[in-house]
Design an enzyme around this catalytic site. Structure first.
Site: not given
Lengths: 203, 251
Positions: B130, B11
């Site tokens: 997700d 990330d």
């Protein structure tokens, strides 16, 4: 200088970066004179066979590559660039290739077990059929390379110097005298991929 | 045959990798290129970069970092985060990305998947999802897993593949951060309905979790972040362990 042929097909960032990383003098070019005067030629490519061959024709590079091959210049096709070295492709229709490698490009679909996913995508093992070829100077039996493709070379036994297993024997590296091709992406195959590019540069 | 893959996920915020909260409770950061170099040497099969920057300046720093990584790391790179248009595809592909991961952008406009696939090929488009159980059903969440879209996640995955997604990342919010293994049940629901590679994400805590995942036959690749970043699991050891247990790995 190694000329990376630019005919509007695909992303050349990684290929150029990998050659530069190896300290090799290279240039992305679609200019006929530059390609003709280069020591070696790399023919990259992603996308559809028909489109790519048409673009080669439209830019006048199809005949130029045939001429360079005839004159003995080293040419290395990568992925679709390798497939274009073949005589013919059956990818969405029937298309003539450059004709340096005997055989044709056919879909995996129907030839491999339905359990196997298409595209053939990921790291697969090389089975060297001619381990003494100079292109394999730094490569060992069983080294892994990164493949992404839905079509593969068929009826080209003579020209296959390495294959990979994916339900069928997949031509991985092909050769006809001064013309080489790799179905996988050496510029995405880590250290081993770089080693293959280095060996090509040293031919 | 093709090997299963181990994929570390990075990330990136404002050009730096956010590793997460370390043992001293401090937000830890690292250089993208240094971490990418480390993972390449450790035998990572692929790298995933998510841009978690919100600002325009941060986006520029992200592409700079990506370019730097792609100039010296020669394994497949998948890039996601803030991909809403074909221009976003172009922007990251031009910096050395090989695959582009879409998530919220595809929820806002599902045609993004087919437009991306048509222009760059199916293999280039990764649909990242997700997913969380809500009243016994699998729901698709957006905005980094914060918002319940109410969409049936299994159907979303199937539709996504039909639209041209060449690969799926299945991130289970239920198992994410728990470090008690991947969400085998959720993965099975998806893997059994699609013909493209499935990347499992969320839940890895130890190397046995990857063995369980691959033995269950529900994923082609395992993705994780903090356990690799904080060296709780070394990729080299993990791959050797899996190889020793008859899961073919590139070693």
């Amino acid at each position: 200088m190694i000329a990376i042929v630019d005919y509007g097909c695909g992303n050349l960032f990684s290929l150029k970066s990998s050659l530069s990383f190896l300290g090799l003098d290279c240039k992305i070019t679609g200019d006929a004179d530059e390609i003709r005067s280069a020591d070696k030629i790399i023919l990259p490519g992603v996308g559809a066979f028909g489109d790519a061959v048409k673009k080669l024709h439209d830019s006048g590079l199809f005949e130029l590559l045939q001429q360079c091959a005839k004159e003995g210049k080293y040419i290395f096709g990568i992925c679709l660039g390798m497939q274009m070295l073949f005589e013919k492709s059956y990818e969405y229709g029937e298309h003539e290739g450059l004709g340096f490698i005997k055989g044709e490009i056919c879909p995996f679909e129907g030839d491999i077990d339905a359990e196997l996913k298409i595209p053939h995508m990921g790291w697969n093992k090389l089975n060297l059929k001619r381990a003494d070829d100079p292109i394999f100077k730094y490569i060992e039996q069983g080294d892994y390379m990164y493949f992404v493709h839905s079509f593969y070379g068929k009826n080209c036994d003579d020209g296959v110097i390495a294959d990979a297993e994916y339900g069928v024997s997949v031509p991985a590296v092909v050769k006809n005298n001064n013309v080489y091709g790799a179905q996988f992406h050496p510029e995405k195959s880590g250290e081993k991929g770089l080693a293959l590019l280095k060996a090509f540069a040293e031919l | 045959m093709i090997t299963h893959r181990i994929i570390p996920c990075l990330d990136v915020r404002n050009g730096r990798v956010v590793k997460g909260v370390n043992f001293e409770g401090i937000q830890d950061v690292a250089s993208p290129v240094e971490l990418a170099r480390f993972y390449n040497e450790s035998g990572a099969d692929e790298l995933v970069f998510y841009d978690i920057t919100a600002s325009f300046e941060g986006r520029g720093l992200f592409t700079d970092a990506l370019k730097e990584v792609a100039s010296e790391i020669f394994i497949p790179l998948t890039v996601g985060g803030g991909i809403n248009t074909l221009d976003d595809f172009e922007r990251v592909l031009g910096c050395g990305a090989d695959k582009v991961s879409v998530n919220s952008g595809a929820i806002k406009d599902p045609t993004l998947i087919e437009r991306g696939a048509k222009k760059y090929g199916d293999q280039c488009v990764v649909l990242s999802m997700d997913i969380k159980r809500v009243d016994g059903k699998f729901h698709l969440f957006s905005k980094g897993g914060r918002v319940d879209t109410g969409i049936d996640a299994i159907q979303w995955a199937v539709d996504g593949v039909n639209r041209g997604a060449g690969e799926l990342v299945v991130n289970s919010i239920d198992t994410d951060g728990v470090k008690n293994g991947f969400d085998i049940e959720m993965l099975h629901e998806i893997q059994s309905r699609v013909s493209v590679p499935v990347i499992a994400s969320g839940g890895a805590g130890k190397k046995e979790d990857f063995l369980e995942l691959f033995n269950a036959g529900v994923a082609d690749a395992g993705l994780a972040a903090s356990i690799f970043h904080f060296k709780e699991v070394y990729i080299k050891d993990l791959k050797k362990y899996l190889n020793d247990n008859n899961i073919e790995m590139r070693v």
